[in-house]
Design a protein around this motif. Structure first.
Motif, PDB file in Angstrom:
ATOM      1  N   LEU A 257       0.807  -1.578  -0.083  1.00 16.22           N
ATOM      2  CA  LEU A 257       0.090   0.364   0.290  1.00 16.22           C
ATOM      3  C   LEU A 257       1.036   1.371  -0.181  1.00 16.22           C
ATOM      4  O   LEU A 257       1.596   1.021   0.075  1.00 16.22           O
ATOM      5  CB  LEU A 257      -0.468  -0.059   1.591  1.00 16.22           C
ATOM      6  N   PRO A 258      -0.079   2.532  -0.707  1.00 16.75           N
ATOM      7  CA  PRO A 258       1.333   3.365  -0.533  1.00 16.75           C
ATOM      8  C   PRO A 258       1.232   3.996   1.197  1.00 16.75           C
ATOM      9  O   PRO A 258       0.545   3.693   1.820  1.00 16.75           O
ATOM     10  CB  PRO A 258       0.397   4.949  -1.615  1.00 16.75           C
ATOM     11  N   GLY A 259       2.443   5.140   0.886  1.00 15.45           N
ATOM     12  CA  GLY A 259       2.811   4.875   2.488  1.00 15.45           C
ATOM     13  C   GLY A 259       1.644   6.274   3.324  1.00 15.45           C
ATOM     14  O   GLY A 259       1.540   5.428   4.566  1.00 15.45           O
ATOM     15  N   PRO A 260       0.968   6.708   3.286  1.00 19.69           N
ATOM     16  CA  PRO A 260      -0.602   7.409   3.851  1.00 19.69           C
ATOM     17  C   PRO A 260      -0.933   6.409   4.226  1.00 19.69           C
ATOM     18  O   PRO A 260      -1.332   6.242   5.494  1.00 19.69           O
ATOM     19  CB  PRO A 260      -0.752   8.227   3.133  1.00 19.69           C
ATOM     20  N   THR A 261      -1.242   5.491   3.193  1.00 19.86           N
ATOM     21  CA  THR A 261      -2.425   4.356   3.514  1.00 19.86           C
ATOM     22  C   THR A 261      -1.712   3.651   4.990  1.00 19.86           C
ATOM     23  O   THR A 261      -2.588   3.201   5.680  1.00 19.86           O
ATOM     24  CB  THR A 261      -2.746   3.395   2.499  1.00 19.86           C
ATOM     25  N   ALA A 277     -12.608  10.489  12.315  1.00 17.24           N
ATOM     26  CA  ALA A 277     -11.694  12.258  12.671  1.00 17.24           C
ATOM     27  C   ALA A 277     -10.148  11.081  13.159  1.00 17.24           C
ATOM     28  O   ALA A 277      -9.334  12.156  13.111  1.00 17.24           O
ATOM     29  CB  ALA A 277     -12.135  12.659  12.946  1.00 17.24           C
ATOM     30  N   GLU A 278     -10.446  10.879  14.054  1.00 15.85           N
ATOM     31  CA  GLU A 278      -9.370  10.577  15.342  1.00 15.85           C
ATOM     32  C   GLU A 278      -7.956   9.894  14.555  1.00 15.85           C
ATOM     33  O   GLU A 278      -7.053   9.793  15.082  1.00 15.85           O
ATOM     34  CB  GLU A 278      -9.421   9.419  16.622  1.00 15.85           C
ATOM     35  N   ILE A 279      -8.333   9.039  13.802  1.00 13.41           N
ATOM     36  CA  ILE A 279      -6.955   8.785  13.350  1.00 13.41           C
ATOM     37  C   ILE A 279      -6.927   9.185  12.184  1.00 13.41           C
ATOM     38  O   ILE A 279      -5.741   8.982  11.866  1.00 13.41           O
ATOM     39  CB  ILE A 279      -8.252   7.163  12.634  1.00 13.41           C
ATOM     40  N   SER A 284      -1.818  11.957  10.206  1.00 12.92           N
ATOM     41  CA  SER A 284      -0.819  13.551  10.369  1.00 12.92           C
ATOM     42  C   SER A 284      -0.506  13.735  11.257  1.00 12.92           C
ATOM     43  O   SER A 284       0.565  14.504  10.577  1.00 12.92           O
ATOM     44  CB  SER A 284      -2.122  14.347  10.584  1.00 12.92           C
ATOM     45  N   VAL A 285      -0.162  13.959  13.016  1.00 12.46           N
ATOM     46  CA  VAL A 285       0.958  13.950  13.229  1.00 12.46           C
ATOM     47  C   VAL A 285       2.015  12.978  13.753  1.00 12.46           C
ATOM     48  O   VAL A 285       2.828  12.636  13.353  1.00 12.46           O
ATOM     49  CB  VAL A 285       0.287  13.489  15.191  1.00 12.46           C
ATOM     50  N   LEU A 286       1.120  11.644  12.811  1.00  9.17           N
ATOM     51  CA  LEU A 286       2.502  10.750  13.074  1.00  9.17           C
ATOM     52  C   LEU A 286       3.519  11.287  11.316  1.00  9.17           C
ATOM     53  O   LEU A 286       4.626  11.022  11.491  1.00  9.17           O
ATOM     54  CB  LEU A 286       2.322   9.286  12.607  1.00  9.17           C
ATOM     55  N   LEU A 296      -7.255   5.972   2.942  1.00  7.93           N
ATOM     56  CA  LEU A 296      -7.992   4.600   3.695  1.00  7.93           C
ATOM     57  C   LEU A 296      -8.869   4.192   2.064  1.00  7.93           C
ATOM     58  O   LEU A 296      -8.592   2.424   2.457  1.00  7.93           O
ATOM     59  CB  LEU A 296      -8.752   5.203   5.024  1.00  7.93           C
ATOM     60  N   VAL A 297      -8.865   4.759   1.451  1.00  5.88           N
ATOM     61  CA  VAL A 297      -9.089   4.421   0.019  1.00  5.88           C
ATOM     62  C   VAL A 297      -8.789   2.930  -0.662  1.00  5.88           C
ATOM     63  O   VAL A 297      -9.511   1.565  -0.646  1.00  5.88           O
ATOM     64  CB  VAL A 297      -9.579   5.259  -1.059  1.00  5.88           C
ATOM     65  N   PRO A 298      -7.191   2.932  -0.769  1.00  4.33           N
ATOM     66  CA  PRO A 298      -6.737   1.837  -1.467  1.00  4.33           C
ATOM     67  C   PRO A 298      -6.704   0.705  -0.284  1.00  4.33           C
ATOM     68  O   PRO A 298      -7.127  -0.611  -0.735  1.00  4.33           O
ATOM     69  CB  PRO A 298      -4.878   2.176  -1.661  1.00  4.33           C
TER      70      PRO A 298
END
Length: 906
Positions: A257-261, A277-279, A284-286, A296-298
């Motif tokens: 999967l892509p890095g953001p996913t 929203a929490e996730i 974003s902090v990570l 999360l779509v992928p």
């Protein structure tokens, strides 16, 4: 992924359908056990569909591993659809349940009161339409919810059905509760082939055979291994367990999967609530930059998660595990740290994630975890609090402080009756540098579940010394707890007069605690004979009305029983029972019920004793207190003996003796000998009865107990007369007479007059019988009735039938009223010998007499002679002959079957 999971599941679905298809609906429970991916969740979904078509209300809960430490998270999830009905509960239950959910402020609720509130809430809801509770992956539920589910399964009232699914190889209260189980296995080869053909049609024959061999009928494996074979053929063939192979398969899918996913999936895997929203905020902090929903779509596309209604849900727990397995420790810590940074308004969860983000000690986080424990306790989540304190201890630098936190956790575990957790925590605390007071607390906690080692006077002296040091350090609470532990050793096991005197000396030397119930109880149970008068005087100062703490009432009731004041004990224990029920303190309630069994037996209230025995045994099982269950069994064996069911009495006595003998619990062994003696008396085996009862009066016998033997005195005297053992019994009587000069124990002074009269020389007997009946025996109906029976038999043998009949008739009425079939039938035999037709209880009267008649009637109808019936049923042959005669007289004419069967019901 759900398609195909029910292939070949006819057996399982039939069982579940039958559980719901009962008219009228009634309580039911079932545990589904199986490996990950085997289809348990699919069966629950099918059950949910069936239940809704049959107009059940469906409540669901799913355990999530990362949520297992959040207090009552699962219970809140389960009851969310009906939480608006909580205000309709009784005040005490309402005030327990709302704080557990964090919806109201209040004192820390009792864990079992919360469970009772849930049972009653669902019973109330089920009045409109039946309820089915479906709980999936219960091994990942928080421990409080798991306990409540087990309690609900045992106590469900009305049309409430509970179906829980659990992975094999995991412990938990639902597993050990003894509920019906349905093991979910793999599908057969034909169903497996259909699943593969539908979901992976492009496989070659060799690939299909390989996957079927690897999957072993596991539906999830049949669905997922084809993709794993495509991505990494070597991984599929590695010699790992199937769940491990599936986790690796999902981990391999994550790595593509892509890095953001991948980052978003990692945060979702360590998050405990799945809030989208929490996730995204944590991700974003990570990453150090904003992340959108599209990240999360992928993961949705490859079937790892579903995102709906603002929540992220892994499609299977193994997928969450696969995500975590794919990451290194540093990444896991970073994800937890990111979530902690986001959860500024949720200090409880924030602290937990902070604790998972570090390696090594951190006193700041340790202090926060200790504060978390206080929050959990405030909600009644004791096991969560224990977990917080354990983690706090691991992160604490100072050895003494670490040990203190472990001991605090152990105290909370003691309050739940969890001996296994207490032992584990004490072992950990023993490896720390404890302060002197904490060393004393450790000794007390070690003592709680280990009292009653016979002859271990040294341990009693040690506990008394530690109690003195605790008092010198101004911790009188701890001192009294230690003294009570020392005193209980003297009660349960024979530790000798020096040890008993030491407990008394230390207790009397403590300042400012004269009216503390622990001091009163310690003095009474350590020296029930020598300190009897002083203990009764102290107990007389307890107010008969107004507020007295429920645990204080329990201890005072125990003290009253210890010194033989059963009437006072019954009153105190009844008040304790009422208060403990209101508070939901079921662990201590089981203690009170167990004590009440023997107290009510002594007072001749056999029905009340039976009710206490039934509930006491159930509660001791539910609350994990095997020693109190043994005590209830021992007392229950006496109950069955008094009722005339010798077979059951002897079986229960043997079961109780195994545990009591292993631990050297003289007190319970004395009860076992009493049960055996009375059972053999009931069976007419008088020599056996005398031998068993005599043992309890021999100081060298393991069943000897200086106070409990008082109860057996009248039975010993009766057995001695019937077995020609008067001389031995008279020696015992002389010892008891001497003891009676130093102790005012009511139970001893109630039993002595009977023994004097029964064992007297012929020329003295009548005066002694008359003297015995002039005693105030209003609270001792069985003693009085047995005295009347013995005197009536004596009068009959002297050729005075009219006087005998008056005595025997009164005695028989009492025996029938209290439910003692053995002595009721003896009175009837004596009346027949005196030329009087005896009365029989009405059909709605004594159940024991009618059950005895039914069993005899069946064997009579079968043509068995009296001697053989007597042997089978453990009855005197004369009793069997009396019932046979009754059948003839009641039936008049007719077959033996009619005579025996019909007459036994009259």
């Amino acid at each position: 992924m759900g398609s195909g999971m029910l292939a070949g599941r006819r057996r399982e679905t039939d069982v579940l359908d039958a559980l719901l298809d009962r008219t009228p609906p009634r309580p039911g429970v079932l545990l589904l056990l199986g490996d990950p991916g085997i289809g348990k969740s699919a069966l629950l979904r099918a059950t949910q569909h069936t239940a809704r078509t049959r107009e059940f209300r469906v409540l669901t809960v799913v355990g999530v591993e990362s949520e297992a430490t959040l207090p009552f998270a699962g219970l809140h999830q389960l009851l969310r659809p009906v939480v608006d009905l909580v205000p309709l509960l009784p005040r005490t239950e309402r005030e327990a349940l709302l704080p557990a959910f964090g919806l109201a402020e209040g004192p820390p609720p009792e864990p079992y009161l919360i469970a009772l509130a849930v049972v009653n809430l669902l019973a109330s809801v089920a009045e409109d339409r039946p309820i089915v509770v479906l709980a999936d992956d219960i091994q990942w539920l928080d421990p409080q919810t798991h306990e409540v589910l087990a309690f609900l399964g045992r106590r469900a009232v009305g049309p409430v059905v509970v179906v829980a699914a659990m992975r094999t190889g995991h412990p938990g209260p639902f597993l050990t509760a003894g509920f019906p189980r349905l093991t979910v296995g793999g599908v057969d080869r034909e169903a497996a082939a259909r699943i593969l053909s539908a979901h992976a049609p492009g496989l070659s024959r060799a690939e299909r055979q390989r996957i079927q061999g690897e999957a072993l009928g596991n539906p999830l494996a049949l669905l997922e291994l084809p993709d794993a074979l495509r991505l990494s053929p070597a991984d599929v063939l590695r010699p790992l367990s199937l769940p491990d192979r599936l986790e690796r398969a999902f981990a391999g899918r994550v790595r593509e999967l892509p890095g953001p996913t991948r980052d978003a999936l990692l945060v979702a895997a360590v998050d405990s609530v799945g809030d989208l929203a929490e996730i995204l905020a944590g991700t974003s902090v990570l990453r150090g930059s904003g992340v959108a929903r599209t990240a999360l779509v992928p993961a949705e596309t490859v079937g790892l998660v579903e995102v709906r209604d603002g929540a992220v849900e892994f499609r299977h727990p193994l997928m969450r595990s696969g995500v975590l397995q794919a990451e290194c420790l540093a990444r896991l810590q970073a994800a937890n740290a990111a979530l902690a940074e986001v959860l500024v308004d949720e200090p409880y969860r924030r602290t937990r994630h902070r604790a998972q983000s570090i390696v090594g000690p951190d006193d700041g986080i340790a202090d926060e975890l200790e504060a978390n424990a206080a929050l959990a306790l405030g909600r009644g989540a004791v096991m969560s609090a224990i977990g917080d304190l354990e983690r706090s201890a691991r992160l604490t630098r100072g050895s003494a402080r670490r040990g203190h936190r472990l001991l605090t956790a152990a105290e909370h575990a003691f309050g739940l009756g969890r001996v296994d957790v207490v032992d584990q925590l004490l072992r950990a605390a023993a490896r720390t540098d404890l302060s002197e007071l904490d060393l004393a607390r450790k000794e007390w906690l070690s003592e709680i579940f280990d009292d009653g080692i016979p002859g271990d006077a040294r341990r009693v002296f040690d506990l008394c010394d530690i109690a003195l040091r605790s008092a010198e350090a101004d911790d009188h609470d701890l001192a009294l707890n230690l003294l009570l532990g020392a005193a209980l050793r003297c009660w349960w096991g024979d530790t000798g007069p020096a040890a008993r005197a030491r407990v008394v000396a230390v207790a009397e030397g403590l300042d400012g605690v004269d009216d503390d119930p622990r001091r009163t109880a310690a003095l009474a149970v350590a020296e029930p004979v020598v300190r009897c008068a002083a203990s009764i005087e102290a107990l007389s100062r307890v107010p008969s009305d107004g507020h007295v703490d429920s645990d204080a009432l329990r201890l005072l009731g125990m003290a009253a029983h210890a010194v033989g004041h059963e009437a006072l004990s019954a009153g105190l224990l009844r008040r304790a029972e009422t208060a403990l029920r209101e508070q939901g303190r079921l662990g201590l309630l089981s203690h009170v019920l167990s004590m009440q069994v023997i107290v009510h037996l002594d007072l001749g209230d056999l029905d009340r004793a039976a009710a206490c025995a039934r509930e006491g045994e159930q509660l001791s099982e539910e609350t994990g207190q095997p020693t109190w269950r043994t005590g209830t069994l021992a007392c229950g064996s006496v109950l069955h003996a008094l009722r005339g069911d010798a077979e059951v009495a002897l079986r229960l006595a043997a079961e109780a003796e195994l545990e009591a003998g292993r631990r050297g619990l003289n007190d319970l062994l004395s009860c076992v000998q009493l049960a055996r003696g009375v059972a053999w008396l009931s069976a007419g085996r008088n020599e056996d009865a005398y031998r068993e009862l005599r043992r309890a009066f021999e100081p060298t016998d393991p069943s000897f107990h200086q106070r409990e033997r008082f109860t057996g005195l009248t039975f010993l005297a009766e057995a001695a007369v019937r077995a020609d053992g008067r001389e031995g019994a008279r020696q015992v009587l002389a010892e008891m007479e001497e003891i009676a000069l130093t102790t005012p124990a009511p139970i001893l002074h109630a039993h002595l007059p009977y023994a004097r009269a029964v064992l007297a020389a012929e020329e003295d007997a009548e005066n002694l019988y008359s003297a015995a009946l002039r005693e105030d025996l209003s609270v001792w109906p069985l003693v009085r009735a047995r005295t009347e029976l013995a005197y009536g038999a004596w009068l009959r043998r002297r050729g005075r039938p009219d006087e005998a009949t008056a005595m025997l008739t009164t005695a028989q009425a009492t025996f029938d009223r209290v439910g003692s079939a053995t002595w009721g039938d003896r009175a009837r035999l004596e009346l027949m010998a005196a030329g009087t037709q005896p009365a029989w209880p009405a059909a709605a009267g004594q159940a024991g007499v009618h059950e005895r008649g039914r069993r005899i009637g069946v064997l009579v109808a079968g043509g068995l002679p009296d001697a053989e019936i007597a042997q089978q049923l453990h009855l005197p042959a004369g009793v069997v002959a009396m019932y046979r005669q009754r059948f003839r007289e009641a039936a008049g004419t007719g077959s033996r079957v009619t005579e025996a069967g019909d007459a036994s019901r009259r």
